[in-house]
Design a protein around this motif. Structure first.
Motif, PDB file in Angstrom:
ATOM      1  N   PHE A 147       1.409  -2.805   2.773  1.00 36.49           N
ATOM      2  CA  PHE A 147       1.905  -2.789   3.735  1.00 36.49           C
ATOM      3  C   PHE A 147       2.191  -0.337   4.153  1.00 36.49           C
ATOM      4  O   PHE A 147       2.406  -0.565   4.985  1.00 36.49           O
ATOM      5  CB  PHE A 147       3.686  -2.350   4.063  1.00 36.49           C
ATOM      6  N   ALA A 148       2.435   0.195   1.976  1.00 34.60           N
ATOM      7  CA  ALA A 148       2.231   1.055   2.016  1.00 34.60           C
ATOM      8  C   ALA A 148       0.883   1.483   3.232  1.00 34.60           C
ATOM      9  O   ALA A 148       1.547   2.712   3.783  1.00 34.60           O
ATOM     10  CB  ALA A 148       2.252   1.068   1.300  1.00 34.60           C
ATOM     11  N   PRO A 149      -0.269   1.601   2.532  1.00 32.55           N
ATOM     12  CA  PRO A 149      -0.983   2.263   3.362  1.00 32.55           C
ATOM     13  C   PRO A 149      -1.698   2.255   5.228  1.00 32.55           C
ATOM     14  O   PRO A 149      -1.358   2.870   6.035  1.00 32.55           O
ATOM     15  CB  PRO A 149      -2.611   1.574   2.749  1.00 32.55           C
ATOM     16  N   LEU A 150      -1.258   0.990   5.582  1.00 30.68           N
ATOM     17  CA  LEU A 150      -0.861   0.981   7.436  1.00 30.68           C
ATOM     18  C   LEU A 150       0.283   1.676   7.197  1.00 30.68           C
ATOM     19  O   LEU A 150      -0.317   2.290   8.411  1.00 30.68           O
ATOM     20  CB  LEU A 150      -0.767  -0.378   7.127  1.00 30.68           C
ATOM     21  N   TYR A 233      -9.655   2.395   1.779  1.00 28.18           N
ATOM     22  CA  TYR A 233      -8.571   2.402   3.315  1.00 28.18           C
ATOM     23  C   TYR A 233      -7.691   3.120   2.799  1.00 28.18           C
ATOM     24  O   TYR A 233      -6.741   3.827   3.540  1.00 28.18           O
ATOM     25  CB  TYR A 233      -7.709   0.612   3.334  1.00 28.18           C
ATOM     26  N   SER A 234      -6.877   3.043   1.631  1.00 29.08           N
ATOM     27  CA  SER A 234      -5.279   3.860   1.666  1.00 29.08           C
ATOM     28  C   SER A 234      -5.994   5.254   1.257  1.00 29.08           C
ATOM     29  O   SER A 234      -5.308   6.544   1.439  1.00 29.08           O
ATOM     30  CB  SER A 234      -5.276   4.026   0.280  1.00 29.08           C
ATOM     31  N   LEU A 235      -6.966   5.258   0.978  1.00 29.80           N
ATOM     32  CA  LEU A 235      -7.866   7.119   0.830  1.00 29.80           C
ATOM     33  C   LEU A 235      -7.937   7.434   2.741  1.00 29.80           C
ATOM     34  O   LEU A 235      -8.162   8.175   2.965  1.00 29.80           O
ATOM     35  CB  LEU A 235      -9.123   7.767   0.321  1.00 29.80           C
ATOM     36  N   LEU A 236      -8.513   6.576   3.002  1.00 32.97           N
ATOM     37  CA  LEU A 236      -9.093   6.741   4.691  1.00 32.97           C
ATOM     38  C   LEU A 236      -7.350   6.704   5.187  1.00 32.97           C
ATOM     39  O   LEU A 236      -7.178   8.291   6.065  1.00 32.97           O
ATOM     40  CB  LEU A 236      -9.198   5.632   5.727  1.00 32.97           C
ATOM     41  N   ALA A 237      -6.521   6.196   5.492  1.00 31.01           N
ATOM     42  CA  ALA A 237      -4.853   6.027   5.373  1.00 31.01           C
ATOM     43  C   ALA A 237      -4.357   7.726   5.399  1.00 31.01           C
ATOM     44  O   ALA A 237      -3.801   8.373   5.873  1.00 31.01           O
ATOM     45  CB  ALA A 237      -3.818   5.570   5.332  1.00 31.01           C
ATOM     46  N   ALA A 238      -5.068   7.843   4.254  1.00 28.14           N
ATOM     47  CA  ALA A 238      -3.910  10.091   3.190  1.00 28.14           C
ATOM     48  C   ALA A 238      -4.416  10.748   3.933  1.00 28.14           C
ATOM     49  O   ALA A 238      -4.462  11.154   4.792  1.00 28.14           O
ATOM     50  CB  ALA A 238      -4.305   9.893   1.957  1.00 28.14           C
ATOM     51  N   ALA A 239      -5.820  10.404   4.741  1.00 25.89           N
ATOM     52  CA  ALA A 239      -6.572  11.435   5.204  1.00 25.89           C
ATOM     53  C   ALA A 239      -6.448  11.181   6.558  1.00 25.89           C
ATOM     54  O   ALA A 239      -5.912  12.894   7.482  1.00 25.89           O
ATOM     55  CB  ALA A 239      -8.228  11.268   4.393  1.00 25.89           C
ATOM     56  N   VAL A 240      -6.153   9.952   7.393  1.00 19.62           N
ATOM     57  CA  VAL A 240      -5.960   9.855   8.939  1.00 19.62           C
ATOM     58  C   VAL A 240      -4.571  10.771   8.836  1.00 19.62           C
ATOM     59  O   VAL A 240      -4.159  11.909  10.156  1.00 19.62           O
ATOM     60  CB  VAL A 240      -5.658   8.608   9.522  1.00 19.62           C
ATOM     61  N   ALA A 241      -3.459  10.698   7.426  1.00 19.53           N
ATOM     62  CA  ALA A 241      -2.287  11.355   8.015  1.00 19.53           C
ATOM     63  C   ALA A 241      -2.511  12.021   8.060  1.00 19.53           C
ATOM     64  O   ALA A 241      -1.507  13.875   8.743  1.00 19.53           O
ATOM     65  CB  ALA A 241      -1.475  10.557   7.630  1.00 19.53           C
TER      66      ALA A 241
END
Length: 259
Positions: A147-150, A233-241
């Motif tokens: 759930f964390a990266p989501l 996915y986590s790297l993408l999520a961090a970039a989007v955030a």
């Protein structure tokens, strides 16, 4: 952090204020949702889930209901935060005009309230999973990791939509059908393997695909997630955030003038 937790509590309690059952609705809503989707997809449409590594075996209706509910928990968290995001700032104009109030935490509060409901739904899911499957896999402890990266991705989207929603009020109307499309184009109601082989890799473009599949693997099937896919996915999520937060901070200067 104290302010955020206080606002999350107020958001959760306020949602059920005045109702007879109060917070009990947090348990009843996911149960109702489970019953409706199970009837439609499991009974009427007779959808089934193929047992992993056993292509000729299918799960029963009860097992399918639990598998379906697992994916819906991920979607409901995503949908709740993203759907409310365009109206977050518009609906809290009093906070915008208070210089000392950090309005950037509003999406965090929204995500926190949605996470509370997801946790309640997870408890309901585990009860039904134990009844239907007879056990709960030890990999369930990895659920927070999934759930964390989501959460990070959703926050980035929420910051962006909250900013745009101030200047473009039609954003709420645009987001609603997009969220619905995200549901039906994600592996909530179907398996990735049910798609043609050439189409399966493209499914990962859906922001819910990897979280839904990974969450289902650790909670229901007792299988380790694809750490490589989850890492990307986590790297993408961090970039989007990061980009979403920067966009919010730059556009917030004009909020007071527009509101």
């Amino acid at each position: 952090m104290t302010l955020i937790l206080s606002l999350i509590r107020r958001e959760v309690v306020g949602r059920y204020r005045g109702s007879v059952l109060g917070l009990l609705w947090s348990f009843l809503n996911p149960l109702f949702m489970l019953a409706v989707y199970t009837f439609v997809f499991g009974v009427v449409m007779k959808s089934r889930w193929t047992v992993p590594d056993q292509p000729n075996a299918q799960h029963s209706t009860g097992e399918f209901a639990v598998i379906l509910f697992c994916g819906l928990i991920v979607f409901q968290f995503f949908a709740e935060v993203v759907s409310l995001a365009p109206g977050l700032i518009v609906g809290n104009t009093s906070y915008v005009k208070k210089i000392v109030f950090p309005i950037q935490i509003l999406p965090v509060v929204s995500a926190g309230a949605a996470l509370f409901h997801a946790a309640i739904s997870l408890l309901v899911l585990l009860v039904f999973a134990y009844i239907v499957f007879g056990s709960i896999p030890l990999t369930v402890v990895l659920a927070p990791v999934i759930f964390a990266p989501l959460i990070v991705l959703v926050l980035g989207i929420a910051w962006t939509l909250a900013s745009i929603g101030v200047y473009f009020r039609d954003m709420s109307q645009i987001v609603a059908p997009l969220v619905t499309a995200t549901l039906f184009l994600s592996p909530v109601f179907f398996q990735r393997t049910a798609l043609p082989s050439w189409l399966q890799p493209w499914l990962s473009l859906n922001p819910l695909a990897i979280p839904v599949e990974s969450f289902r693997n650790v909670v229901i099937f007792g299988v380790q997630p694809s750490w490589a896919a989850l890492g990307r996915y986590s790297l993408l999520a961090a970039a989007v955030a990061f980009l979403g937060y920067q966009f919010f901070q730059k556009t917030r200067r004009g909020f007071a003038d527009v509101l």
